[in-house]
Design a protein around this motif. Structure first.
Motif, short mmCIF file in Angstrom:
data_model
loop_
_atom_site.label_atom_id
_atom_site.label_comp_id
_atom_site.label_asym_id
_atom_site.label_seq_id
_atom_site.Cartn_x
_atom_site.Cartn_y
_atom_site.Cartn_z
N ALA A 1 -4.14 -4.57 -7.26
CA ALA A 1 -3.53 -3.89 -8.40
C ALA A 1 -4.00 -2.44 -8.49
O ALA A 1 -3.20 -1.53 -8.72
N ILE A 2 -5.29 -2.21 -8.31
CA ILE A 2 -5.82 -0.85 -8.40
C ILE A 2 -5.45 -0.03 -7.17
O ILE A 2 -5.09 1.15 -7.26
N ASP A 3 -5.50 -0.64 -6.00
CA ASP A 3 -5.14 0.07 -4.77
C ASP A 3 -3.70 0.59 -4.85
O ASP A 3 -3.43 1.76 -4.53
N CYS A 4 -2.77 -0.26 -5.26
CA CYS A 4 -1.38 0.17 -5.36
C CYS A 4 -1.21 1.26 -6.41
O CYS A 4 -0.43 2.21 -6.22
N ALA A 5 -1.94 1.15 -7.52
CA ALA A 5 -1.88 2.19 -8.53
C ALA A 5 -2.40 3.52 -7.98
O ALA A 5 -1.85 4.59 -8.28
N LEU A 6 -3.43 3.48 -7.16
CA LEU A 6 -3.96 4.70 -6.56
C LEU A 6 -2.99 5.33 -5.58
O LEU A 6 -2.88 6.56 -5.48
N TRP A 7 -2.28 4.51 -4.83
CA TRP A 7 -1.26 5.04 -3.91
C TRP A 7 -0.17 5.78 -4.69
O TRP A 7 0.22 6.90 -4.32
N GLU A 8 0.32 5.16 -5.77
CA GLU A 8 1.38 5.84 -6.52
C GLU A 8 0.85 7.07 -7.23
O GLU A 8 1.56 8.09 -7.35
N LEU A 9 -0.38 7.02 -7.72
CA LEU A 9 -0.97 8.19 -8.36
C LEU A 9 -1.05 9.36 -7.38
O LEU A 9 -0.69 10.50 -7.72
N GLN A 10 -1.50 9.10 -6.17
CA GLN A 10 -1.53 10.15 -5.15
C GLN A 10 -0.12 10.66 -4.85
O GLN A 10 0.10 11.87 -4.67
N SER A 11 0.83 9.73 -4.79
CA SER A 11 2.22 10.10 -4.54
C SER A 11 2.73 11.09 -5.58
O SER A 11 3.39 12.08 -5.25
N GLN A 12 2.42 10.84 -6.83
CA GLN A 12 2.87 11.75 -7.88
C GLN A 12 2.11 13.08 -7.85
O GLN A 12 2.70 14.15 -8.05
N ARG A 13 0.82 13.03 -7.59
CA ARG A 13 0.05 14.27 -7.50
C ARG A 13 0.58 15.19 -6.40
O ARG A 13 0.67 16.40 -6.58
N GLU A 14 0.91 14.61 -5.26
CA GLU A 14 1.33 15.41 -4.11
C GLU A 14 2.85 15.55 -4.01
O GLU A 14 3.34 16.25 -3.12
N ARG A 15 3.57 14.87 -4.93
CA ARG A 15 5.03 14.92 -4.93
C ARG A 15 5.61 14.51 -3.58
O ARG A 15 6.55 15.12 -3.05
N ARG A 16 5.02 13.44 -3.02
CA ARG A 16 5.46 12.88 -1.76
C ARG A 16 5.56 11.37 -1.92
O ARG A 16 4.72 10.76 -2.58
#
Length: 358
Positions: A95-110
């Protein structure tokens, strides 16, 4: 050195009732409760969902307690590498790992698929699963899945009944690929008639015939079709021991603890020449979407979990022509909404605890 941004962690348990009871060997599910986790900061958020691993006692209530006990290091700005050291494989870490992936995705807009090293994310042929029911019900289900290109049948270890289920599905759908999942229901001394029937009915894959812990029995199994390890594979540390015994590894993010670990398993398994399968634990599109990213690197896709639920997310994966499609706005698309940051963060947190399903 800049300190990592502090995050806000929001947790909730959702009941996720099923449309109808679903039977496998030794279990009948009427619901598949899930833990949802949202990591947010001004302007960005990441979402994760985990049902856990039912046969290991890894359930949403225990996952919630685990994450509450780890709230401080998580909110302090943990990264995925640190998370692997903090938590063992399982639903809480997923649950946390997937949240971190999406958080990075939004930060980098990728999009997450690009962060994972892919050049594109394509629709995938997915299995549609039929429970271990009477053969007439199995046949009706096979016909009802008119779009399916791949059907997976659950077996229950009753040899004659399982053979009848396979025969019924094949009669109903002579045009599709078939796979079967024994969920640990067989023993070496009882499986020979089933293997012969699977070959006769052109079944392409047998999943987890023997109990977890009985992997050595695979050394004595004469099987002309591919055999996949599911319950026998939990994380990266299991891969070496399964090489030479199984042809295929079935990866599930809840088992291995997230997309980060799953991609490590992919790299190791490919180096060993093994095939790969991706599945999930009946969760919503928030669970199917990160598994869809993993599926881009797999040979067999089994991501029909949301189709069993009484309701899914408002923005959901799409099943069409036997394929799973994952629009960018479901999860991990890379760009957050362009409105007020604080208002968005508040709405996102409320969405999980109030009415996240349609």
């Amino acid at each position: 050195m800049t300190r990592p941004a502090r995050l806000q962690l929001s947790l909730a348990i959702e009941p996720l009732p099923l449309k109808a009871p679903f039977r496998i060997a030794g279990y009948c599910f009427e619901a598949m409760p899930a833990l949802t986790a949202i990591l947010s900061e001004p302007g960005h958020y990441g979402r994760g969902e985990a049902c856990g691993v039912y046969y290991l006692g890894d359930e949403p209530t225990s996952m919630l307690a685990t994450l509450e006990s780890c709230r401080e290091p998580i909110e302090a700005g943990i990264d995925r590498l640190q998370l692997r050291g903090l938590l063992p494989p399982g639903g809480a870490r997923n649950a946390i790992d997937c949240a971190l992936w999406e958080l990075q995705s939004q930060r980098e807009r990728r999009p997450v698929w690009e962060l994972a090293g892919l050049t594109r994310a394509r629709p995938l042929v997915t299995a549609f699963t039929l429970g271990a029911d009477d053969p007439d019900i199995v046949a009706a289900g096979a016909r009802a899945h008119a779009q399916a290109r791949l059907l997976k049948l659950k077996l229950d270890g009753e040899v004659e009944a399982d053979i009848e289920r396979v025969a019924a599905a094949r009669r109903a759908r002579p045009d599709v690929d078939l796979a079967v999942d024994a969920n640990q229901a067989y023993t070496l001394d009882r499986i020979e008639p089933l293997i012969a029937a699977l070959s006769d009915h052109r079944v392409m894959l047998l999943e987890q015939p023997f109990a977890r812990g009985r992997e050595a029995d695979m050394d004595r199994l004469d099987c002309p079709i591919d055999v996949a390890a599911d319950e026998s594979l939990q994380g990266l540390d299991d891969v070496e021991a399964l090489h030479g015994r199984f042809d295929v590894l079935n990866l599930k993010l809840d088992k291995c603890g997230g997309l980060t670990e799953a991609l490590l398993i992919v790299a190791r398994a490919r180096a060993l020449g093994m095939k790969l399968m991706v599945g999930n634990m009946l969760g919503t599109s928030w669970a199917a979407a990160p598994a869809f990213v993993l599926g881009q690197r797999c040979d067999v896709i089994d991501l029909d979990g949301p189709t069993f639920l009484a309701g899914d997310r408002l923005r959901a994966v799409v099943y069409r022509d036997g394929l799973i499609h994952c629009p960018g706005d479901v999860w991990g698309g890379g760009i957050a909404d362009a409105d007020d940051d604080a208002a968005r963060a508040a709405r996102t947190t409320a969405a999980v605890s109030a009415a996240p399903l349609r």
